[in-house]
Structures are given as C-alpha cells and as structure tokens.
Design a protein around this motif. Structure first.
Motif, short mmCIF file in Angstrom:
data_model
loop_
_atom_site.label_atom_id
_atom_site.label_comp_id
_atom_site.label_asym_id
_atom_site.label_seq_id
_atom_site.Cartn_x
_atom_site.Cartn_y
_atom_site.Cartn_z
N ALA A 280 -41.52 -46.11 73.46
CA ALA A 280 -42.33 -46.42 72.29
C ALA A 280 -43.66 -45.66 72.27
O ALA A 280 -43.99 -45.01 71.29
CB ALA A 280 -42.60 -47.93 72.26
N GLY A 281 -44.40 -45.74 73.35
CA GLY A 281 -45.74 -45.15 73.35
C GLY A 281 -46.76 -46.16 72.84
O GLY A 281 -46.41 -47.10 72.12
N THR A 282 -48.01 -45.92 73.19
CA THR A 282 -49.06 -46.91 72.90
C THR A 282 -49.18 -47.19 71.40
O THR A 282 -49.29 -48.34 70.98
CB THR A 282 -50.40 -46.40 73.44
N ASN A 283 -49.17 -46.14 70.60
CA ASN A 283 -49.37 -46.35 69.16
C ASN A 283 -48.27 -47.21 68.55
O ASN A 283 -48.53 -48.11 67.74
CB ASN A 283 -49.42 -45.00 68.43
N LYS A 284 -47.03 -46.95 68.97
CA LYS A 284 -45.91 -47.72 68.44
C LYS A 284 -46.03 -49.18 68.88
O LYS A 284 -45.79 -50.10 68.09
CB LYS A 284 -44.60 -47.11 68.96
N LEU A 285 -46.43 -49.40 70.13
CA LEU A 285 -46.57 -50.79 70.61
C LEU A 285 -47.64 -51.53 69.81
O LEU A 285 -47.46 -52.68 69.43
CB LEU A 285 -46.92 -50.80 72.11
N LEU A 286 -48.75 -50.84 69.55
CA LEU A 286 -49.82 -51.46 68.76
C LEU A 286 -49.32 -51.78 67.35
O LEU A 286 -49.62 -52.84 66.79
CB LEU A 286 -51.03 -50.53 68.68
N GLU A 287 -48.53 -50.87 66.82
CA GLU A 287 -47.99 -51.08 65.47
C GLU A 287 -47.07 -52.30 65.45
O GLU A 287 -47.09 -53.10 64.50
CB GLU A 287 -47.23 -49.81 65.08
N LEU A 288 -46.27 -52.46 66.52
CA LEU A 288 -45.35 -53.61 66.57
C LEU A 288 -46.12 -54.94 66.65
O LEU A 288 -45.61 -55.99 66.29
CB LEU A 288 -44.40 -53.49 67.77
N GLN A 289 -47.35 -54.86 67.18
CA GLN A 289 -48.17 -56.09 67.29
C GLN A 289 -48.89 -56.41 65.99
O GLN A 289 -49.28 -57.56 65.78
CB GLN A 289 -49.25 -55.90 68.36
N THR A 290 -49.08 -55.42 65.15
CA THR A 290 -49.93 -55.59 63.97
C THR A 290 -49.38 -56.69 63.05
O THR A 290 -48.20 -56.67 62.71
CB THR A 290 -50.04 -54.27 63.17
N GLY A 291 -50.26 -57.59 62.70
CA GLY A 291 -49.87 -58.63 61.75
C GLY A 291 -49.08 -59.78 62.36
O GLY A 291 -48.73 -60.73 61.66
N VAL A 292 -48.79 -59.71 63.65
CA VAL A 292 -48.08 -60.81 64.31
C VAL A 292 -49.13 -61.69 64.96
O VAL A 292 -50.12 -61.18 65.43
CB VAL A 292 -47.12 -60.25 65.41
N HIS A 293 -48.92 -62.99 65.03
CA HIS A 293 -49.77 -63.95 65.78
C HIS A 293 -49.67 -65.28 65.11
O HIS A 293 -49.45 -65.33 63.92
CB HIS A 293 -51.25 -63.58 65.88
#
Lengths: 293, 265
Positions: A280-293
């Motif tokens: 994935a790479g860092t950017n993709k991981l951050l993207e997968l987290q975006t808007g979740v919580h």
C-alpha cells in the motif's frame, strides 16, 4: 502484563502443528491477516482451520501455503470479487484438503456446543439433507418429544481462536469497532484466544464502555498490538478495505506460480510493516483511514 | 414509519384463557407490573406462567389466574416480600408446577428461541427434578455416550417485558442487568413491552450504543412510567419496601387479598 507479546511469540506459543485454529472476522472485515502471514512464515502445518464467518484472505492464504489439512466452513470466497477462493478451489480439486461438509449453521452449532460444554448441539439446519452421510460429525436423532428428526452436530473446541479488534486492554478485554461477526461465540468455544488489536488501551478506557466488551479476557492467552493488522481487509472503525490489493491477490493466486510469487513478494521473510509498505505505502494507508472513525 | 404503540387494554385483550405467558425481569426486578395489574383485573384464567418469579407469579396465583407455573426459582431476593399465595397454592396442591433449575429453564427457552424441540444440558442430572417432571427426557449423546438432559422447548404464546426506554418501532434499551430478556423476546409468540419512556424512532440510536431489544421481535409498546413498581427498575427506582411488606401481609388472608391487590398494586 504477560499477555501482551509480539505476534511471532503468540503464534509460536499457541499455534502448533495439528492445532484446530478458528479465524474470526467476516469476509473482508476484521480478518487477522498479519497472523495468517506469521503462521505461514513459521511453517505451521496440518491445521484444522475453522472459519467463524468466512474470513477469505486468511483462509485462502493458509490453504495455499500448505498449512491446512482440514477446513471447517461452509464457504470460502471473496464475495463478488471471486465467489470461490482460488487456492481453496485448487486444493479441493487436487484432493489436498479435507472438507467438513456442512452449512454454516452447523459450524455455529458445533461451536455453541463447545462454548456450553456439551458434546453436541441439535439443529434443524440440514434436516432432510444428506449431510449426515458425508460428515461423520453430523448425525440424525429422533426428537424425544415428537415425531420429527433433528440434526446433531458434534462439538468443535478450537485450540486457539484468533480475532482482530479495534482495542483491547492488556488482559484481553477487547472491543470491536462495529459488527461482532461470530467472534463472541468463536472466543467462548476456544481453549485459548489470541487477540490481535489495533491498539492496546488501559483497563479504565475499556471500562468506560463496558457494554462494548465482547471478547472477555478470561481465556485470552495473547494480546498482540498490530496497527493495520487486518490490512488489506477492513479494520472496523480504523480503516477501509483495500480492494486494489484483493484484486492483485486474486490475479496472482489464480496459478501456483503466481501464488508462490505473491508469498515471496509479501509474506516470506517480510515483517508486517514491510508488507504494508510494499502493498500500500503510507499515502494509501492514510487514504484508507480518511473519514473512518 | 412503523408505530407499534398500543395500550395496556389492547395488550391484555390478546391474552386468552389457557395462554402461556413468559414474563421478563428477575425476582422483584423489572417486572412488567403495569401489564400484570391489568391482567389481574381481567377475566382471563387458566394461564401458564413462565418466569424467574416473585411478585408477578404470586399476584396472579393469589387472584386465581394460574393453572400451571414453570420457574427456575421463586424469590423476592432480599426484598421484604414472600411468596405467600404461591406457597399456599402449592401446599394445597392447587397449582401445577414444573420446577426447574435456572439453567434448565433457560435451556427450554433457548430451544424455543432456536425453534428446536429440545436443548441438551448437564443441568439437572442426578436430581429429583427429573423424577418430579417425567416429561423431561434423559438422552445418550451420540458421540460420547454421555447421559444428558433434554429439556423440552418452553414455548410462550405471549411475552411481557418491562424496559427503561423504547421507541415507536419497538427497539428498546435496558439500563441495568438485562437478565434473560434478550433471549426471551426471541422465544416465539407475541412480545409486548412496557417502557418507562417511549421516544420517536431513531432517537435511541443517537448515542451509538447497541440496542438490547430489536423492534422486529416486538409486537406492541406501551409507555408505563413506574411500570415495574412496586418492584425495582434500575436506575429509576428501587423496590417499594413498604408496599411489598403490605402486600405480603395482605396475602395472608385469601378472603380479602383479591380486593386489596386490585386496589393497591
């Protein structure tokens, strides 16, 4: 606390060759993928694999890597991406995999029996079908109170259940980030539980929402803190699933050579962080987290 | 939008002579007393009552409503009350009884909830529960040869439960111990909730906590503030000790009990 340990230690201590291992999660949600990688790296074999609710990446990886002797699950597939998992299909075609032929409710009945400490559980699932002819752990019993028959399923007590949760305290009281899958039953039925969690939190933090604690520490043997441990599946309340990586896996797993290549690229000799960076790479991981919580 | 709000009268009108009732709560805690009070005043009779019982069963027995009782225990659990009517009926042989261990009772309800004819358990093995209830079978487990009790399904016609808060669709929250109520609603038959508060559908979900009872299992909801009194409903009120003591005293005299109970409960 002695229960908090590395994934390596948890797998080497509590998963033995020939163990019955139950995997929690559902399809592409809360799959303990990092644990499957570690089981493969440690070369465990002859496992009886029980799927609480069809964790597909984990099941297919373990079967493909030759860790599994027998599977207890009514299905193994990647839903619309690939209704029948590729390595699972190959193993069955080659008669390399023993299949416990049943409905998923038979699996759950077997786990309910283990959880309640009785040798079998009755169920109406499959009455009138031939499951009892192909599966020695299912029998037909005359209802002692009426004319009909019921199916009887023999208890299955996993040596270890592995689940993925959003949080856990250091004693293994753990909280999911959403759906509970079949993890409550899966943990109660087992002799021991490995909790793989995104974050180890304090006992006080867990106690703030006691009604969310569905994995109870009493039979938890290991708590492993593993951020993105469920990647590429969804870690509920933490990150979405990565469909791109699932697609890549399914492309490669279609052939024996491709699957070996996948293991070499992402699993063998790789730490979980290496896998995350490669896949994935860092950017993709951050993207997968975006808007979740 | 589904609206399952109804009235106590409508709920009681669905209970017919000879019906089997499963009553939620535990001992003196969170019993649907508003429903039971109305039932006590109705002409319904020959009921079978299934309950972890205290005031609920004793009241209905005292008023001659009960033909058979099925229970895991009967106790006021430290509250100042006693099962006077129930004791008298049992001593006089006026009440059929299926006396079970707590887990056998639960297993029977589980069987009903899973639509199974029976549930296997070790609970009750080697006890006279099996002698006193010859309809309960002992079976041999197919795999181990072990003897197990097969508790027959305990199937209710009507399920009555008191909750802290419900919405119009029948989703509900219980703030204290849920006891077995989450299981009871699945046991089949019609389920009616009395609630301290009833709120518009959707409001219950706002804090994101799990629901204790889901609307699809529920047939009707009635707002009944103080609906479990003189029993307790955590955290709103504790048992009314004076009222329970008075109840126990009144029950000593079967002649006057009926009139007293209808006026006072």
């Amino acid at each position: 606390m002695a229960k908090v340990m590395s994934l390596e230690d948890a797998i080497s201590k509590f998963v033995q060759d020939g163990s019955t291992v139950l995997i929690g999660g559902t399809y592409m949600t809360d799959e303990p993928v990092a644990a499957a990688h570690e089981i493969i790296r440690q070369g465990k074999k002859d496992l009886t694999l029980v799927l609480g609710e069809a964790a597909c990446m984990v099941g297919d990886l373990l079967i493909g890597a030759g860790c599994v002797k027998k599977i207890v699950s009514s299905l193994l597939g990647f839903m619309r991406l690939k209704p029948i998992a590729p390595r699972y299909r190959r193993a069955i075609e080659r008669c390399d995999l023993e299949v416990w032929e049943a409905e998923q409710n038979h699996v759950h009945a077997a786990l309910r029996a283990a959880a309640q400490g009785v040798p079998f559980m009755p169920t109406l699932s499959g009455v009138g079908c031939d499951y009892h002819k192909v599966n020695p752990d299912i029998k037909v019993l005359q209802d002692p109170f009426g004319d009909r028959t019921v199916n009887i399923v023999k208890a299955i007590e996993p040596d270890v259940t592995i689940v993925h949760t959003a949080t856990s305290d250091d004693w293994g009281n753990a909280q999911h980030g959403g759906s509970l899958h079949y993890d409550i039953l899966s943990c109660r039925a087992a002799k021991k539980v490995i909790v793989m969690t995104e974050q180890v939190v304090s006992y006080d933090h867990i106690r703030k929402n006691p009604d969310k604690t569905h994995v109870i520490g009493y039979n938890v043997a290991a708590v492993v803190e593993m951020p993105f441990g469920a990647y590429p599946s969804e870690g509920q309340a933490c990150y979405r699933y990565d469909l791109d990586h699932y697609r890549e896996y399914l492309r490669m797993a279609e052939t024996d050579a491709g699957f070996e290549e996948y293991l070499d690229k992402y699993v063998r000799g790789k730490a979980h962080n290496d896998f995350l960076q490669l896949a994935a790479g860092t950017n993709k991981l951050l993207e997968l987290q975006t808007g979740v919580h | 939008m589904i609206d399952k709000q109804t009235t106590v009268e409508n709920v009681i009108a669905q209970i017919h002579d000879g019906a089997t009732l499963l009553i939620g709560g535990w001992g003196p805690a969170r019993k649907p007393m508003a429903f039971l009070r109305a039932l006590a005043k109705s002409p319904v009779k020959d009921l079978t009552i299934m309950s972890f019982a205290a005031l609920d069963l004793d009241l209905l027995v005292g008023l001659g409503k009960v033909k058979k009782a099925i229970y895991g225990f009967t106790s006021f659990e430290g509250a100042p009350g006693a099962m006077v009517n129930f004791r008298r009926a049992r001593q006089e042989g006026a009440l059929q009884a299926m006396e079970l261990s707590e887990y056998m009772f639960i297993a029977g309800i589980k069987a009903a909830a899973e639509r199974l004819p029976f549930y296997p358990t070790r609970s009750g093995l080697g006890t006279d529960i099996l002698t006193m209830n010859p309809e309960i079978e002992v079976i041999t487990a197919p795999y181990t040869g072990e003897k197990l009790v097969a508790v027959p399904a305990l199937k209710p016609d009507i399920i009555l439960i008191h909750v802290n808060v419900a919405d119009y669709a029948g989703n509900a929250r219980i703030f204290g111990d849920c006891y077995l109520d989450r299981l009871f609603v699945r046991a089949g038959g019609k389920t009616f909730l009395s609630a301290e508060r009833v709120v518009p559908t959707g409001q219950l979900a706002e804090d994101g906590r799990a629901m204790d009872i889901l609307g699809p299992w529920v047939n009707g909801v009635v707002e009944c503030p103080q609906g479990a009194a003189p029993g307790s409903c955590y955290p709103d009120y504790d048992v009314d000790a004076a009222k329970l003591a008075e109840y126990t005293w009144a029950a000593q005299d079967p002649e006057n009990f009926s009139a007293w109970a209808k006026d006072n409960l």
